[in-house]
Design a protein around this motif. Structure first.
Motif, short mmCIF file in Angstrom:
data_model
loop_
_atom_site.label_atom_id
_atom_site.label_comp_id
_atom_site.label_asym_id
_atom_site.label_seq_id
_atom_site.Cartn_x
_atom_site.Cartn_y
_atom_site.Cartn_z
N THR A 203 23.18 28.54 38.21
CA THR A 203 24.51 28.88 38.73
C THR A 203 25.11 30.07 38.00
O THR A 203 25.91 30.82 38.58
N GLU A 204 24.72 30.28 36.74
CA GLU A 204 25.17 31.47 36.02
C GLU A 204 24.58 32.72 36.67
O GLU A 204 25.27 33.73 36.83
N VAL A 205 23.33 32.62 37.10
CA VAL A 205 22.70 33.73 37.82
C VAL A 205 23.44 34.00 39.12
O VAL A 205 23.74 35.15 39.47
N LEU A 206 23.76 32.93 39.86
CA LEU A 206 24.50 33.09 41.12
C LEU A 206 25.85 33.76 40.89
O LEU A 206 26.26 34.65 41.65
N SER A 207 26.54 33.32 39.85
CA SER A 207 27.88 33.87 39.59
C SER A 207 27.81 35.35 39.22
O SER A 207 28.74 36.11 39.49
N ARG A 208 26.70 35.77 38.60
CA ARG A 208 26.55 37.17 38.26
C ARG A 208 26.18 38.01 39.49
O ARG A 208 26.57 39.17 39.60
N LEU A 209 25.42 37.41 40.41
CA LEU A 209 24.97 38.16 41.58
C LEU A 209 26.04 38.28 42.65
O LEU A 209 26.06 39.26 43.41
N HIS A 210 26.91 37.28 42.75
CA HIS A 210 27.92 37.28 43.82
C HIS A 210 29.22 37.91 43.35
O HIS A 210 29.71 37.61 42.28
N PRO A 211 29.84 38.73 44.23
CA PRO A 211 29.27 39.27 45.45
C PRO A 211 28.49 40.54 45.16
O PRO A 211 28.88 41.33 44.32
N THR A 212 27.39 40.74 45.85
CA THR A 212 26.64 41.97 45.70
C THR A 212 27.42 43.13 46.33
O THR A 212 28.30 42.90 47.17
N PRO A 213 27.11 44.37 45.97
CA PRO A 213 27.77 45.51 46.62
C PRO A 213 27.53 45.56 48.12
O PRO A 213 28.23 46.26 48.84
N ALA A 214 26.52 44.82 48.61
CA ALA A 214 26.25 44.80 50.05
C ALA A 214 27.32 44.04 50.82
O ALA A 214 27.46 44.22 52.04
N VAL A 215 28.10 43.20 50.12
CA VAL A 215 29.18 42.45 50.80
C VAL A 215 30.52 42.58 50.09
O VAL A 215 31.55 42.15 50.62
N GLY A 216 30.52 43.16 48.89
CA GLY A 216 31.77 43.31 48.14
C GLY A 216 32.13 44.76 47.92
O GLY A 216 32.92 45.35 48.65
N GLY A 217 31.51 45.37 46.94
CA GLY A 217 31.78 46.76 46.64
C GLY A 217 31.20 47.13 45.29
O GLY A 217 30.57 46.31 44.62
N TYR A 218 31.41 48.39 44.89
CA TYR A 218 30.88 48.86 43.62
C TYR A 218 31.79 49.93 43.03
O TYR A 218 32.18 50.85 43.76
N PRO A 219 32.15 49.84 41.76
CA PRO A 219 31.96 48.68 40.89
C PRO A 219 32.72 47.46 41.42
O PRO A 219 33.83 47.60 41.95
N ARG A 220 32.15 46.30 41.20
CA ARG A 220 32.68 45.08 41.79
C ARG A 220 34.12 44.80 41.37
O ARG A 220 34.98 44.51 42.22
N ASN A 221 34.40 44.87 40.08
CA ASN A 221 35.73 44.52 39.60
C ASN A 221 36.81 45.47 40.10
O ASN A 221 37.99 45.11 40.18
N LEU A 222 36.43 46.71 40.47
CA LEU A 222 37.40 47.67 40.96
C LEU A 222 37.59 47.58 42.48
O LEU A 222 38.70 47.78 42.99
N ALA A 223 36.52 47.28 43.19
CA ALA A 223 36.60 47.25 44.66
C ALA A 223 37.14 45.93 45.20
O ALA A 223 37.88 45.93 46.21
N MET A 224 36.79 44.82 44.56
CA MET A 224 37.14 43.50 45.11
C MET A 224 38.64 43.30 45.39
O MET A 224 39.00 42.75 46.44
N PRO A 225 39.55 43.74 44.51
CA PRO A 225 40.97 43.50 44.79
C PRO A 225 41.47 44.16 46.07
O PRO A 225 42.51 43.75 46.61
N TYR A 226 40.77 45.16 46.55
CA TYR A 226 41.23 45.88 47.74
C TYR A 226 40.78 45.24 49.06
O TYR A 226 41.28 45.61 50.12
N ILE A 227 39.82 44.32 48.99
CA ILE A 227 39.30 43.75 50.23
C ILE A 227 40.39 43.03 51.01
O ILE A 227 40.58 43.26 52.22
N ASN A 228 41.12 42.16 50.35
CA ASN A 228 42.21 41.44 51.04
C ASN A 228 43.30 42.37 51.53
O ASN A 228 43.98 42.08 52.53
N LYS A 229 43.48 43.50 50.84
CA LYS A 229 44.53 44.44 51.24
C LYS A 229 44.14 45.23 52.48
O LYS A 229 45.01 45.63 53.27
N LEU A 230 42.84 45.46 52.67
CA LEU A 230 42.39 46.31 53.76
C LEU A 230 41.86 45.54 54.96
O LEU A 230 41.76 46.10 56.05
N GLU A 231 41.50 44.28 54.77
CA GLU A 231 41.03 43.46 55.89
C GLU A 231 42.18 42.70 56.52
O GLU A 231 43.26 42.58 55.94
N HIS A 232 41.93 42.15 57.70
CA HIS A 232 43.00 41.49 58.45
C HIS A 232 42.63 40.06 58.84
O HIS A 232 43.04 39.55 59.87
#
Length: 488
Positions: free
Chosen positions: A387-416
């Motif tokens: 599960t530590e491996v899973l937590s490190r892999l999720h979310p991949t840039p294929a479904v989240g963004g890159y860098p992850r910690n910078l892109a993730m906060p914007y998903i809720n702001k830009l999606e509907h």
């Protein structure tokens, strides 16, 4: 003691071979008299003739309780399960670790008996996680942020081998005959649903709902253009390098639709994909057929993959080859794919003794789309949990963004819409330490008289809103086509 149905006699044989040839009721009496709290669950596994896992689940009938289905036809591997003996629920930033801790504690309280020596004849925990750390949206409330069920029964088919595992909760000083009767009642039911000769097949009638994808003159398209343009401006301002934005497509239903019939179409059309169903209660089910494996585990070996960058399939061999060549030389898609591989390496390498993958991506072809694809193999270090491996892999840039910690906060702001479990890890893990999780894309939530389908794509600096809109429409096709073929 002889029983009427074959599975019950298998149960008797299983117990008698393991516990000094005691009769079934005597064996249960022996188990239930263990020190209080040592064992709270009794489980057994037997081998049964090969059956169709989806058909078994379809015939089980009870959709008011937990149900689970998983199949990758090209691997000849499938799981069907129903009934919840116990459910683990977690939420927040530590939900992966807490799920692991609670899962290990739960499995330690299961006394498992089997008359076969096979790595899949074990107790399984089935479920997954939401995309974000908290999952409070009303449409997804029954799923939670992390949820794994210990099922009453689970059927696992691996090629020509099929194991059936039945689990019951037991209490100190429970009457052995009551426990015995409970097992037999479950086996009576399973005996018929595992026998195709006894199936009742419904007559087909047309599915009435008309399914249309919104056009570029719709409000959905205008919102999409605004979101993509906002994302590209943020990338140019160096807020992040890539973000994945997704759309929700709602389809109103005039008549109920069968999730198992949708899945039957998907598994035949996409045999190289993982088709899945998770039903937490009688109100909704989450289904999909995803091409993307997040991780599979066998002892310390981990297999994952980079899957990002896509283009349509050609109508002729020549056109398909041209499109493949275009994808393999697309600067935008290669850049998007590189972000995914870089992230996997960043998140896994320090946890691994071995980390390796091909230098250049290949192509994974599905019936309607082809993707850039790179398989990754790692051997995790001693003491690193799955599960530590899973937590490190999720979310991949294929479904989240890159860098992850910078892109993730914007998903809720830009999606509907509320992602819920869309693009999140779903899968299974067993008491033998094996498991597999996928990224729940190409998926949908069926609830009451509505289906919600989801599709996304990676946005980078030079992304074009129209092209990205067309790509998401392409990704909606598998689920929409399956819905059209569904009958109730």
């Amino acid at each position: 003691m002889d029983f009427k149905n074959p599975l019950a006699n298998e149960l008797k044989e299983c117990f008698s071979q393991q516990i000094s040839d005691l009769e079934l009721s005597e064996a249960i009496k022996c188990i239930s008299s263990q020190p209080e709290g040592k064992y709270q669950y009794l489980s057994f596994s037997i081998q049964i003739p090969t059956v169709d896992a989806l058909a078994v689940l379809e015939q089980s009938g009870d959709t008011s309780n937990f149900q689970y289905y998983w199949e990758k036809p090209s691997d000849k591997f499938a799981i069907a399960a129903a009934g919840s003996v116990e459910r683990i629920q977690t939420t927040g930033k530590e939900r992966f670790r807490e799920s692991s801790d609670q899962g290990k504690e739960l499995l330690s309280k299961v006394l498992h008996i089997s008359n076969i020596d096979h790595h899949l004849a074990y107790v399984h925990l089935l479920g997954g996680f939401s995309f974000f750390d908290h999952n409070v949206g009303k449409e997804w409330r029954s799923f939670g942020a992390g949820s794994f069920n210990l099922p009453e029964w689970v059927l696992v088919r691996d090629s020509k081998f099929t194991a059936l595992t039945v689990t019951k909760k037991i209490a100190f000083h429970d009457d052995p005959q009551d426990i015995c009767n409970s097992f037999l009642a479950t086996l009576d039911r399973l005996d018929s649903i595992c026998d195709a000769g006894s199936y009742q097949v419904e007559s087909k009638r047309s599915f009435e709902s008309k399914v249309e994808v919104p056009g570029i003159d719709s409000e959905d398209y205008n919102q999409w253009v605004n979101s993509v343009e906002s994302a590209t401006e943020l990338i140019k301002a160096a807020e992040f390098k890539k973000i994945v934005l997704a759309r929700e497509l709602r389809v109103k239903l005039h008549t109920p639709v069968s999730d198992t019939k949708i899945l039957n179409h998907l598994r035949h059309q996409y045999p190289d994909c993982y088709s899945f169903l998770i039903r937490q209660d009688g109100k909704s089910s989450f289904i999909g057929s995803t091409p993307e494996r997040l991780a599979s585990f066998q002892e310390r070996e981990v297999l994952t993959e980079g899957l990002a960058g896509s283009i349509s399939r050609g109508k002729t061999a020549s056109e398909d080859a041209v499109l493949e060549h275009e994808l393999l030389h697309s600067k935008k898609d290669l850049s998007e794919h590189a972000f995914v591989l870089d992230a996997i390496e960043e998140n896994l390498q320090r946890y691994s003794d071995i980390f390796e993958h091909p230098v250049s991506p290949g192509i994974k072809k599905l019936s309607n789309v082809q993707h850039l694809y790179t398989p990754v193999h790692a051997r995790i270090k001693e003491g690193v949990s799955r599960t530590e491996v899973l937590s490190r892999l999720h979310p991949t840039p294929a479904v989240g963004g890159y860098p992850r910690n910078l892109a993730m906060p914007y998903i809720n702001k830009l999606e509907h819409f509320d992602r819920g479990w869309y693009a999140a890890p779903v899968g299974w893990i067993n008491a033998n330490g094996e498991g597999e999780f996928v990224v729940a894309i190409r998926s949908g939530l069926i609830k009451n008289n509505e289906v919600r389908f989801f599709a996304g794509c990676g946005i980078v600096e030079d992304s074009n809103p129209q092209k990205e809109w067309d790509e998401t429409n392409l990704k909606f096709i598998p689920m929409l086509t399956a819905l059209k073929h569904a009958r109730k």
